[in-house]
Motif scaffolding. Sequence first.
Motif, short mmCIF file in Angstrom:
data_model
loop_
_atom_site.label_atom_id
_atom_site.label_comp_id
_atom_site.label_asym_id
_atom_site.label_seq_id
_atom_site.Cartn_x
_atom_site.Cartn_y
_atom_site.Cartn_z
N GLU A 1 22.38 -5.40 48.68
CA GLU A 1 23.82 -5.61 48.50
C GLU A 1 24.13 -5.93 47.03
OE1 GLU A 1 27.89 -6.09 49.79
OE2 GLU A 1 26.12 -5.03 50.55
N GLN A 2 23.22 -6.63 46.38
CA GLN A 2 23.44 -7.00 44.98
C GLN A 2 22.92 -5.94 44.01
OE1 GLN A 2 22.51 -11.05 43.87
NE2 GLN A 2 22.92 -11.82 45.93
N VAL B 1 24.05 -14.40 59.61
CA VAL B 1 25.14 -14.46 58.62
C VAL B 1 24.55 -14.80 57.26
CG1 VAL B 1 27.30 -15.62 57.97
CG2 VAL B 1 26.79 -15.19 60.40
N TRP C 1 18.67 -7.37 52.91
CA TRP C 1 20.07 -6.92 52.86
C TRP C 1 20.76 -7.48 51.62
CZ3 TRP C 1 24.64 -9.58 52.59
CH2 TRP C 1 25.81 -8.82 52.74
N ALA C 2 20.54 -8.77 51.35
CA ALA C 2 21.16 -9.40 50.18
C ALA C 2 20.67 -8.76 48.89
CB ALA C 2 20.86 -10.90 50.19
N ALA D 1 23.88 -4.86 60.37
CA ALA D 1 23.50 -4.22 59.11
C ALA D 1 22.02 -4.36 58.78
CB ALA D 1 24.34 -4.79 57.96
N GLY E 1 28.28 -15.95 54.38
CA GLY E 1 29.55 -15.78 55.07
C GLY E 1 29.77 -14.40 55.66
N HIS E 2 28.85 -13.46 55.43
CA HIS E 2 28.97 -12.09 55.96
C HIS E 2 28.09 -11.92 57.19
CE1 HIS E 2 31.07 -10.75 52.31
NE2 HIS E 2 30.16 -11.42 51.63
N ASP E 3 28.69 -11.46 58.29
CA ASP E 3 27.92 -11.19 59.50
C ASP E 3 27.14 -9.90 59.29
OD1 ASP E 3 26.94 -10.49 62.01
OD2 ASP E 3 28.68 -11.28 63.08
N VAL E 4 25.83 -10.03 59.21
CA VAL E 4 24.97 -8.86 58.94
C VAL E 4 24.05 -8.56 60.12
CG1 VAL E 4 25.07 -9.23 56.46
CG2 VAL E 4 23.22 -10.29 57.77
#
Length: 250
Positions: A70-71, A102, A66-67, A111, A105-108
């Motif tokens: 996301e980037q 998380v 996800w990270a 996602a 700091g983002h609850d994923v």
Amino acid sequence: MAADKAPWQDAAHGIDDSRQLVDSSTLVVAIDGPSGAGKSTVARGVARALRCRYLDTGAVYRALTWAVLEQGTDPDDEQGVAGVLTDFRLELSTDPADIAVVVGGHDVTAAIRGAAVTSSVSAVSAMPRVRTQLVAMQRSIIGRGGIVVEGRDIGTVVCPDADVKIFLTANSSVRATCRFVEHDDPAAGVDAVEADLARRDGLDSNRTVSPLVAAADAIAIDSTSMDAASVIAVVLDIVAARAEARSTPR
């Protein structure tokens, strides 16, 4: 933290919790197998019954994926993924009744189960540097035990000394149907889900590092014709039998 002793009862198998106590304080139960076989449901059920912690190692790889997405990093770009890995900050709940993931700091939690992550996670998780760093993270979480861990290489790589090793399987059509219902995506179609599972199984089984394979001493359970409660009961019986064998003087 896990209780020192976890009583549990399985009426169908005649186990009386007044006399059947399993010390779960240092127990490690490894549950491996392909997607859709019911690993998460079974692992969480076993963890709740034994009052243990719970770790879904697949969520760790999904969180990194996800990270990466996301980037805007290409999930096939090893150098780019390595850059994301450098600043990867993950908080993962080990409470089987309250799963939370998380990243930065983002609850994923939701996602990481989406189609984008699912289609890219095998590529990201196959990278040697990724596996080295995330396996170290997983081992740190496992610590001294008191945990049920699910994944694809727990019994072979992450925790080869696990007290109990289970390899959970089911036929492809059942796995596809379960995954289809779980994600509730009518647009996907069961056939498309089955094809994607086959694709991921092929990638994970044939990767160079930590392939999906049953440990030599794992107990195989085919859940094709079993419901979750029955599988959980079988695993609990195995745990109890192992605990009794180890406590019996030789």
